[in-house]
Scaffold this motif. Structure first.
Motif, mmCIF file in Angstrom:
data_model
loop_
_atom_site.group_PDB
_atom_site.id
_atom_site.type_symbol
_atom_site.label_atom_id
_atom_site.label_comp_id
_atom_site.label_asym_id
_atom_site.label_seq_id
_atom_site.Cartn_x
_atom_site.Cartn_y
_atom_site.Cartn_z
ATOM 1 N N ASP A 180 -22.786 -53.783 50.730
ATOM 2 C CA ASP A 180 -22.530 -52.484 50.092
ATOM 3 C C ASP A 180 -21.651 -51.609 50.975
ATOM 4 N N PHE A 181 -21.959 -51.638 52.277
ATOM 5 C CA PHE A 181 -21.166 -50.823 53.199
ATOM 6 C C PHE A 181 -19.715 -51.309 53.252
ATOM 7 N N VAL A 182 -19.533 -52.624 53.291
ATOM 8 C CA VAL A 182 -18.174 -53.185 53.325
ATOM 9 C C VAL A 182 -17.417 -52.839 52.044
ATOM 10 N N GLU A 183 -18.111 -52.950 50.917
ATOM 11 C CA GLU A 183 -17.476 -52.625 49.633
ATOM 12 C C GLU A 183 -17.093 -51.154 49.579
ATOM 13 N N LEU A 184 -17.991 -50.308 50.077
ATOM 14 C CA LEU A 184 -17.699 -48.874 50.084
ATOM 15 C C LEU A 184 -16.500 -48.564 50.975
ATOM 16 N N GLU A 185 -16.470 -49.175 52.152
ATOM 17 C CA GLU A 185 -15.350 -48.959 53.057
ATOM 18 C C GLU A 185 -14.048 -49.501 52.460
ATOM 19 N N ARG A 186 -14.149 -50.616 51.765
ATOM 20 C CA ARG A 186 -12.945 -51.174 51.127
ATOM 21 C C ARG A 186 -12.384 -50.213 50.081
ATOM 22 N N LYS A 187 -13.307 -49.650 49.299
ATOM 23 C CA LYS A 187 -12.860 -48.696 48.279
ATOM 24 C C LYS A 187 -12.236 -47.469 48.924
ATOM 25 N N ARG A 188 -12.867 -47.010 50.004
ATOM 26 C CA ARG A 188 -12.312 -45.851 50.695
ATOM 27 C C ARG A 188 -10.920 -46.158 51.251
ATOM 28 N N MET A 189 -10.768 -47.339 51.809
ATOM 29 C CA MET A 189 -9.461 -47.723 52.347
ATOM 30 C C MET A 189 -8.425 -47.821 51.234
ATOM 31 N N GLU A 190 -8.834 -48.378 50.115
ATOM 32 C CA GLU A 190 -7.906 -48.474 48.982
ATOM 33 C C GLU A 190 -7.486 -47.088 48.507
ATOM 34 N N GLU A 191 -8.474 -46.182 48.445
ATOM 35 C CA GLU A 191 -8.147 -44.818 48.026
ATOM 36 C C GLU A 191 -7.191 -44.160 49.017
ATOM 37 N N ARG A 192 -7.445 -44.378 50.309
ATOM 38 C CA ARG A 192 -6.550 -43.794 51.314
ATOM 39 C C ARG A 192 -5.139 -44.382 51.214
ATOM 40 N N ILE A 193 -5.100 -45.692 51.025
ATOM 41 C CA ILE A 193 -3.784 -46.342 50.917
ATOM 42 C C ILE A 193 -3.033 -45.823 49.689
ATOM 43 N N LEU A 194 -3.783 -45.698 48.595
ATOM 44 C CA LEU A 194 -3.159 -45.188 47.375
ATOM 45 C C LEU A 194 -2.671 -43.757 47.571
ATOM 46 N N GLN A 195 -3.487 -42.964 48.238
ATOM 47 C CA GLN A 195 -3.107 -41.584 48.503
ATOM 48 C C GLN A 195 -1.873 -41.521 49.398
ATOM 49 N N GLN A 196 -1.843 -42.369 50.414
ATOM 50 C CA GLN A 196 -0.683 -42.394 51.309
ATOM 51 C C GLN A 196 0.578 -42.853 50.564
#
Length: 221
Positions: A180-196
């Motif tokens: 769950d933690f890895v999935e959450l971090e992955r989503k956060r990273m994807e959101e950051r990448i998308l935002q960037q």
């Protein structure tokens, strides 16, 4: 030889009893021993000494009493040619009474010792029975020991199985939390990448606009 000795002793006992009882006939001729002792019994100047052999063992009390009675009768012998014991003789009666009293006292003492020995034997028997019961209990425990050990092993195995299940459950829960933690971090990273990426696109457009403005300005000049 033993039979002849016993026969002589029995004949001697009959002679002593006959003299002590004042019988008119004394069976001196029943054995060679009594025939040899006849002169000693009939001579009032002779001295007669009888040694009694008695056992202190309470088991032999009947033989001891018989021996003492035999000795008491021997003490009643009055030497002389077939002289009976006169009951009217007060001194002889007193002596005989004192001897009987002493013998009764001795017999009573033997009986008391016999009771004491009997009590000691009973106590020893009780202790022996108690020890046998303890040994029987120990044997029973030794016989049931393998079953108890097997039961303990079963309990240990069951406890181990439960602990393993609990451990596996904890591990699964930890793995789930990790996932769950890895999935959450992955989503956060994807959101950051998308935002960037969006920010980069905005900057690129802004840069193009600036370049276009600069180009237009240079043409006017």
């Amino acid at each position: 030889q033993t039979a002849k000795i016993n026969q002589g002793n029995i004949a001697l006992k009959r002679v002593v009893e006959s003299i002590a009882n004042g019988d008119s006939h004394v069976p001196f001729r029943d054995s060679k021993l009594t025939m040899l002792l006849q002169d000693s019994f009939e001579d009032d100047k002779s001295k007669i000494l009888m040694i009694l052999c008695a056992s202190p063992d309470p088991k032999e009390i009947h033989k001891t009493i018989s021996t003492l009675e035999y000795g008491a009768k021997a003490k009643c012998i009055v030497r002389g040619p077939h002289t009976p014991v006169k009951e009217e003789d007060s001194s002889s009666t007193v002596i005989l009474g004192s001897r009987i009293a002493a013998m009764d006292e001795f017999i009573m003492k033997l009986q008391m010792e016999n009771k004491l020995r009997e009590k000691e034997r009973n106590e020893a028997h009780k202790k022996l029975m108690k020890k046998e019961e303890e040994i029987a209990e120990l044997r029973a425990k030794m016989e049931t020991a393998p079953a108890s050990e097997e039961e303990i092993n079963l309990k240990v195995n069951e406890r181990t199985r439960l602990l393993r299940q609990e451990l596996e459950k904890k591990l699964q829960e930890c793995q789930r939390m990790t996932n769950d933690f890895v999935e959450l971090e992955r989503k956060r990273m994807e959101e950051r990448i998308l935002q960037q990426q969006e920010e980069v696109e905005i900057l690129r457009k802004r840069l193009e606009e600036i370049e276009l403005q600069l180009h237009c300005t240079s043409k006017k000049e």
